[in-house]
Design a protein around this motif. Sequence first.
Motif, PDB file in Angstrom:
ATOM      1  N   LYS A  77      70.717 -11.265  69.663  1.00 40.21           N
ATOM      2  CA  LYS A  77      70.901 -10.637  70.968  1.00 40.21           C
ATOM      3  C   LYS A  77      71.105  -9.155  70.688  1.00 40.21           C
ATOM      4  CE  LYS A  77      73.920 -10.612  74.996  1.00 40.21           C
ATOM      5  NZ  LYS A  77      75.183 -11.192  75.522  1.00 40.21           N
ATOM      6  N   VAL A  78      70.369  -8.309  71.416  1.00 41.18           N
ATOM      7  CA  VAL A  78      70.310  -6.877  71.133  1.00 41.18           C
ATOM      8  C   VAL A  78      70.703  -6.090  72.378  1.00 41.18           C
ATOM      9  CG1 VAL A  78      68.776  -4.992  70.417  1.00 41.18           C
ATOM     10  CG2 VAL A  78      68.408  -7.300  69.525  1.00 41.18           C
ATOM     11  N   VAL A  79      71.405  -4.977  72.163  1.00 39.93           N
ATOM     12  CA  VAL A  79      71.650  -4.000  73.212  1.00 39.93           C
ATOM     13  C   VAL A  79      70.946  -2.722  72.782  1.00 39.93           C
ATOM     14  CG1 VAL A  79      73.382  -2.642  74.436  1.00 39.93           C
ATOM     15  CG2 VAL A  79      73.877  -5.004  73.829  1.00 39.93           C
ATOM     16  N   ALA A  80      70.081  -2.201  73.652  1.00 34.57           N
ATOM     17  CA  ALA A  80      69.322  -0.988  73.342  1.00 34.57           C
ATOM     18  C   ALA A  80      69.028  -0.238  74.625  1.00 34.57           C
ATOM     19  CB  ALA A  80      68.037  -1.348  72.613  1.00 34.57           C
ATOM     20  N   GLU A  81      68.992   1.076  74.531  1.00 32.94           N
ATOM     21  CA  GLU A  81      68.816   1.928  75.704  1.00 32.94           C
ATOM     22  C   GLU A  81      67.404   2.496  75.784  1.00 32.94           C
ATOM     23  OE1 GLU A  81      71.508   3.401  77.741  1.00 32.94           O
ATOM     24  OE2 GLU A  81      73.020   2.067  76.934  1.00 32.94           O
ATOM     25  N   PHE A  82      66.405   1.642  75.902  1.00 26.31           N
ATOM     26  CA  PHE A  82      65.053   2.117  76.139  1.00 26.31           C
ATOM     27  C   PHE A  82      64.370   1.186  77.119  1.00 26.31           C
ATOM     28  CE2 PHE A  82      65.665   0.738  71.753  1.00 26.31           C
ATOM     29  CZ  PHE A  82      65.058  -0.497  71.751  1.00 26.31           C
ATOM     30  N   LEU A  83      63.390   1.712  77.792  1.00 26.68           N
ATOM     31  CA  LEU A  83      62.818   1.009  78.933  1.00 26.68           C
ATOM     32  C   LEU A  83      61.908  -0.155  78.575  1.00 26.68           C
ATOM     33  CD1 LEU A  83      61.987   4.119  81.132  1.00 26.68           C
ATOM     34  CD2 LEU A  83      63.964   2.596  81.302  1.00 26.68           C
ATOM     35  N   GLU A  84      60.972   0.070  77.707  1.00 24.76           N
ATOM     36  CA  GLU A  84      59.966  -0.949  77.415  1.00 24.76           C
ATOM     37  C   GLU A  84      60.216  -1.598  76.055  1.00 24.76           C
ATOM     38  OE1 GLU A  84      57.609  -2.013  79.510  1.00 24.76           O
ATOM     39  OE2 GLU A  84      58.421  -0.614  80.973  1.00 24.76           O
ATOM     40  N   VAL A  85      60.261  -2.902  76.049  1.00 25.70           N
ATOM     41  CA  VAL A  85      60.354  -3.662  74.805  1.00 25.70           C
ATOM     42  C   VAL A  85      59.073  -4.493  74.725  1.00 25.70           C
ATOM     43  CG1 VAL A  85      61.630  -5.383  73.498  1.00 25.70           C
ATOM     44  CG2 VAL A  85      62.867  -3.775  74.970  1.00 25.70           C
ATOM     45  N   PRO A  86      58.265  -4.289  73.676  1.00 22.89           N
ATOM     46  CA  PRO A  86      57.014  -5.034  73.575  1.00 22.89           C
ATOM     47  C   PRO A  86      57.272  -6.503  73.228  1.00 22.89           C
ATOM     48  CG  PRO A  86      57.342  -3.721  71.619  1.00 22.89           C
ATOM     49  CD  PRO A  86      58.453  -3.364  72.565  1.00 22.89           C
ATOM     50  N   PRO A  87      56.282  -7.347  73.389  1.00 23.61           N
ATOM     51  CA  PRO A  87      56.444  -8.776  73.104  1.00 23.61           C
ATOM     52  C   PRO A  87      56.786  -9.077  71.640  1.00 23.61           C
ATOM     53  CG  PRO A  87      54.440  -8.402  74.364  1.00 23.61           C
ATOM     54  CD  PRO A  87      54.972  -7.055  73.974  1.00 23.61           C
ATOM     55  N   GLN A  88      56.330  -8.219  70.701  1.00 19.89           N
ATOM     56  CA  GLN A  88      56.637  -8.420  69.283  1.00 19.89           C
ATOM     57  C   GLN A  88      57.065  -7.102  68.676  1.00 19.89           C
ATOM     58  OE1 GLN A  88      53.449 -10.488  67.334  1.00 19.89           O
ATOM     59  NE2 GLN A  88      53.686 -12.247  68.665  1.00 19.89           N
ATOM     60  N   PHE A  89      58.033  -7.159  67.750  1.00 17.69           N
ATOM     61  CA  PHE A  89      58.584  -5.957  67.131  1.00 17.69           C
ATOM     62  C   PHE A  89      59.322  -6.339  65.862  1.00 17.69           C
ATOM     63  CE2 PHE A  89      61.303  -7.585  70.465  1.00 17.69           C
ATOM     64  CZ  PHE A  89      62.525  -7.764  69.818  1.00 17.69           C
ATOM     65  N   THR A  90      59.838  -5.343  65.164  1.00 17.94           N
ATOM     66  CA  THR A  90      60.598  -5.549  63.931  1.00 17.94           C
ATOM     67  C   THR A  90      62.010  -5.016  64.117  1.00 17.94           C
ATOM     68  OG1 THR A  90      58.583  -5.265  62.621  1.00 17.94           O
ATOM     69  CG2 THR A  90      60.675  -5.015  61.456  1.00 17.94           C
ATOM     70  N   ILE A  91      63.008  -5.777  63.687  1.00 22.47           N
ATOM     71  CA  ILE A  91      64.379  -5.278  63.644  1.00 22.47           C
ATOM     72  C   ILE A  91      64.698  -4.964  62.193  1.00 22.47           C
ATOM     73  CG2 ILE A  91      66.821  -5.844  63.921  1.00 22.47           C
ATOM     74  CD1 ILE A  91      66.134  -7.276  66.452  1.00 22.47           C
ATOM     75  N   ILE A  92      65.162  -3.750  61.950  1.00 23.67           N
ATOM     76  CA  ILE A  92      65.499  -3.289  60.603  1.00 23.67           C
ATOM     77  C   ILE A  92      67.018  -3.316  60.476  1.00 23.67           C
ATOM     78  CG2 ILE A  92      65.308  -1.396  58.955  1.00 23.67           C
ATOM     79  CD1 ILE A  92      62.852  -0.453  60.725  1.00 23.67           C
ATOM     80  N   PHE A  93      67.533  -4.250  59.695  1.00 18.38           N
ATOM     81  CA  PHE A  93      68.973  -4.391  59.479  1.00 18.38           C
ATOM     82  C   PHE A  93      69.478  -3.441  58.399  1.00 18.38           C
ATOM     83  CE2 PHE A  93      67.658  -8.483  61.222  1.00 18.38           C
ATOM     84  CZ  PHE A  93      68.585  -8.664  62.228  1.00 18.38           C
ATOM     85  N   ALA A  94      68.650  -3.186  57.392  1.00 17.34           N
ATOM     86  CA  ALA A  94      68.971  -2.301  56.264  1.00 17.34           C
ATOM     87  C   ALA A  94      67.638  -1.808  55.705  1.00 17.34           C
ATOM     88  CB  ALA A  94      69.758  -3.060  55.201  1.00 17.34           C
ATOM     89  N   PRO A  95      67.651  -0.744  54.882  1.00 18.46           N
ATOM     90  CA  PRO A  95      66.377  -0.230  54.361  1.00 18.46           C
ATOM     91  C   PRO A  95      65.513  -1.292  53.667  1.00 18.46           C
ATOM     92  CG  PRO A  95      68.125   1.322  53.906  1.00 18.46           C
ATOM     93  CD  PRO A  95      68.789   0.085  54.474  1.00 18.46           C
ATOM     94  N   ASP A  96      66.139  -2.294  53.070  1.00 15.34           N
ATOM     95  CA  ASP A  96      65.373  -3.317  52.355  1.00 15.34           C
ATOM     96  C   ASP A  96      65.417  -4.687  53.038  1.00 15.34           C
ATOM     97  OD1 ASP A  96      68.047  -3.704  51.868  1.00 15.34           O
ATOM     98  OD2 ASP A  96      67.785  -4.233  49.763  1.00 15.34           O
ATOM     99  N   TYR A  97      65.827  -4.731  54.320  1.00 13.70           N
ATOM    100  CA  TYR A  97      65.911  -6.021  55.026  1.00 13.70           C
ATOM    101  C   TYR A  97      65.529  -5.860  56.493  1.00 13.70           C
ATOM    102  CZ  TYR A  97      67.783 -10.368  56.889  1.00 13.70           C
ATOM    103  OH  TYR A  97      67.927 -11.572  57.523  1.00 13.70           O
ATOM    104  N   SER A  98      64.428  -6.494  56.867  1.00  9.74           N
ATOM    105  CA  SER A  98      63.970  -6.460  58.257  1.00  9.74           C
ATOM    106  C   SER A  98      63.432  -7.834  58.634  1.00  9.74           C
ATOM    107  CB  SER A  98      62.909  -5.385  58.459  1.00  9.74           C
ATOM    108  OG  SER A  98      61.768  -5.666  57.682  1.00  9.74           O
TER     109      SER A  98
END
Length: 81
Positions: free
Chosen positions: A41-62
């Motif tokens: 579950k994510v909280v983010a302040e932008f208008l459009e979220v595409p159907p697919q994306f990447t979440i980057i938890f750390a420089p070497d983990y997404s």
Amino acid sequence: MLANRRRSERRMCTRLAKIHFGAGSLPRDCTITDISDGGVKVVAEFLEVPPQFTIIFAPDYSRQCRLRWRIGCEFGAEFTD
């Protein structure tokens, strides 16, 4: 009463991360408010979220994600990788 459709137990957290929408876009800040083996579950302040994306938890983990729901600046995503 709503049924819990999660396949794995969620864990509450407050973790800063980045969300990347794909080639040509810059990663944007977001906050993970809960996580499970199957998604976040994510909280983010932008208008459009595409159907697919990447979440980057750390420089070497997404993780690759698919948008499942959205209410205002909160949304749920399922891990697809």
